[in-house]
Design an enzyme around this catalytic site. Structure first.
Site, PDB file in Angstrom:
ATOM      1  N   ASP A   1     -19.064  42.855  67.585  1.00  0.00           N
ATOM      2  CA  ASP A   1     -18.617  43.233  68.924  1.00  0.00           C
ATOM      3  C   ASP A   1     -17.181  42.741  69.035  1.00  0.00           C
ATOM      4  O   ASP A   1     -16.933  41.531  69.004  1.00  0.00           O
ATOM      5  CB  ASP A   1     -19.506  42.575  69.979  1.00  0.00           C
ATOM      6  CG  ASP A   1     -19.089  42.894  71.404  1.00  0.00           C
ATOM      7  OD1 ASP A   1     -17.973  43.428  71.609  1.00  0.00           O
ATOM      8  OD2 ASP A   1     -19.865  42.589  72.329  1.00  0.00           O
TER       9      ASP A   1
ATOM     10  N   ASN B   1     -11.141  51.365  65.158  1.00  0.00           N
ATOM     11  CA  ASN B   1     -11.598  52.614  65.770  1.00  0.00           C
ATOM     12  C   ASN B   1     -12.450  52.382  67.012  1.00  0.00           C
ATOM     13  O   ASN B   1     -12.511  53.243  67.885  1.00  0.00           O
ATOM     14  CB  ASN B   1     -12.399  53.411  64.734  1.00  0.00           C
ATOM     15  CG  ASN B   1     -13.214  54.508  65.378  1.00  0.00           C
ATOM     16  OD1 ASN B   1     -12.683  55.547  65.763  1.00  0.00           O
ATOM     17  ND2 ASN B   1     -14.510  54.282  65.513  1.00  0.00           N
TER      18      ASN B   1
ATOM     19  N   TYR C   1      -8.930  54.364  81.061  1.00  0.00           N
ATOM     20  CA  TYR C   1      -8.827  54.712  79.645  1.00  0.00           C
ATOM     21  C   TYR C   1      -7.368  54.947  79.261  1.00  0.00           C
ATOM     22  O   TYR C   1      -6.900  54.466  78.222  1.00  0.00           O
ATOM     23  CB  TYR C   1      -9.658  55.956  79.366  1.00  0.00           C
ATOM     24  CG  TYR C   1      -9.756  56.334  77.910  1.00  0.00           C
ATOM     25  CD1 TYR C   1     -10.626  55.671  77.062  1.00  0.00           C
ATOM     26  CD2 TYR C   1      -8.975  57.363  77.382  1.00  0.00           C
ATOM     27  CE1 TYR C   1     -10.727  56.026  75.724  1.00  0.00           C
ATOM     28  CE2 TYR C   1      -9.070  57.729  76.049  1.00  0.00           C
ATOM     29  CZ  TYR C   1      -9.944  57.053  75.220  1.00  0.00           C
ATOM     30  OH  TYR C   1     -10.028  57.398  73.882  1.00  0.00           O
TER      31      TYR C   1
ATOM     32  N   LYS D   1      -5.241  52.821  76.510  1.00  0.00           N
ATOM     33  CA  LYS D   1      -4.698  53.439  75.305  1.00  0.00           C
ATOM     34  C   LYS D   1      -3.170  53.405  75.286  1.00  0.00           C
ATOM     35  O   LYS D   1      -2.566  53.357  74.204  1.00  0.00           O
ATOM     36  CB  LYS D   1      -5.206  54.877  75.181  1.00  0.00           C
ATOM     37  CG  LYS D   1      -6.691  54.961  74.841  1.00  0.00           C
ATOM     38  CD  LYS D   1      -7.015  54.297  73.502  1.00  0.00           C
ATOM     39  CE  LYS D   1      -8.449  54.537  73.082  1.00  0.00           C
ATOM     40  NZ  LYS D   1      -8.761  53.965  71.736  1.00  0.00           N
TER      41      LYS D   1
ATOM     42  N   THR E   1     -17.205  64.459  69.730  1.00  0.00           N
ATOM     43  CA  THR E   1     -17.996  63.245  69.573  1.00  0.00           C
ATOM     44  C   THR E   1     -18.825  63.000  70.830  1.00  0.00           C
ATOM     45  O   THR E   1     -18.663  63.675  71.850  1.00  0.00           O
ATOM     46  CB  THR E   1     -17.079  62.031  69.342  1.00  0.00           C
ATOM     47  OG1 THR E   1     -16.260  61.835  70.509  1.00  0.00           O
ATOM     48  CG2 THR E   1     -16.176  62.241  68.130  1.00  0.00           C
TER      49      THR E   1
END
Length: 229
Positions: free
Chosen positions: A49, A72, A136, A140, A171
């Protein structure tokens, strides 16, 4: 021969990265929070983790022969900056702090093994924001800026840092979103080809290239086009 550790290797882009590294002859440590979900014959499973500093340190001790670190692992909480603050923090904890924790732990390992390389999987959302993806996008953007800074900080030990940017991939994370999606196997192939070529940035798809090009323009033009689409 390359020895790599891939985080989030149990599904999606991470699984394809680990699988294609094995096909290219690499030794692979495949890391996931739940190692029992890993299905990669030939890879060494690692329970990890990235938000747990003790687990990160243990992974660096276990994988002391690594010369390629592939960060990733990531999450999308759907949180907006003025909404669920726990969701905002969770996105940053994984996508920024967890990635940085990994690089800090593995930097000495990479140095001892000749320098090697770090790959940070970012996003086209490093360069713009979209409704429902505020947290998000911020996480990023921080990931991208981190790659730029680490590239300078790690240059002295000969470690390259490559940042990967893409729009939607086919995905689980993007399963509820409509729009063109890139095959995660193609994302992995382009990423690994870029690493072998020594590239510092991978712009996977046309959408990401368009977004990056827009940074040189007045942002009003981009967001007017984006909101009208």
């Amino acid at each position: 021969m390359t020895t790599a550790l891939v985080t989030g290797a149990n599904r999606g882009i991470g699984r394809h990265l680990a699988s294609q590294l094995l096909e290219r002859g690499a030794t692979v440590y495949a890391a996931a929070r739940r190692p029992e979900t890993l299905d990669l014959p030939g890879a060494t499973p690692v329970a990890l983790d990235v938000t747990d500093p003790a687990a990160v340190r243990a992974a660096a001790e276990l994988a002391g022969d690594v010369d390629l670190l592939v960060n990733n692992a990531g999450i999308s909480t759907g949180a907006e900056l003025l909404g669920d603050l726990d969701g905002v923090r969770a996105a940053l904890d994984v996508n920024f702090w967890g990635t940085l924790e990994m690089v800090r732990a593995f930097a000495p390992v990479l140095r001892a093994n000749g320098g090697g390389a770090v790959v940070n999987v970012a996003s086209a959302l490093s360069w713009f924001a979209a409704p429902g993806a505020g947290a998000y996008a911020v996480s990023k953007a921080a990931n991208w800026a981190m790659s730029n800074a680490l590239r300078l900080e790690l240059a002295g030990q000969g470690t390259r840092v490559t940042s990967v940017h893409l729009g939607l991939a086919d995905t689980d994370m993007a399963s509820g979103i409509d729009g063109p999606k890139t095959d995660p196997a193609e994302v992995a192939r382009r990423t690994l080809d870029a690493v072998e070529a020594g590239d510092l940035e991978v712009v996977v798809d046309d959408w990401s290239a368009l977004v990056k090009a827009s940074l040189a323009e007045d942002p009003r033009a981009f967001y007017e086009r984006f909101l009208a689409a």
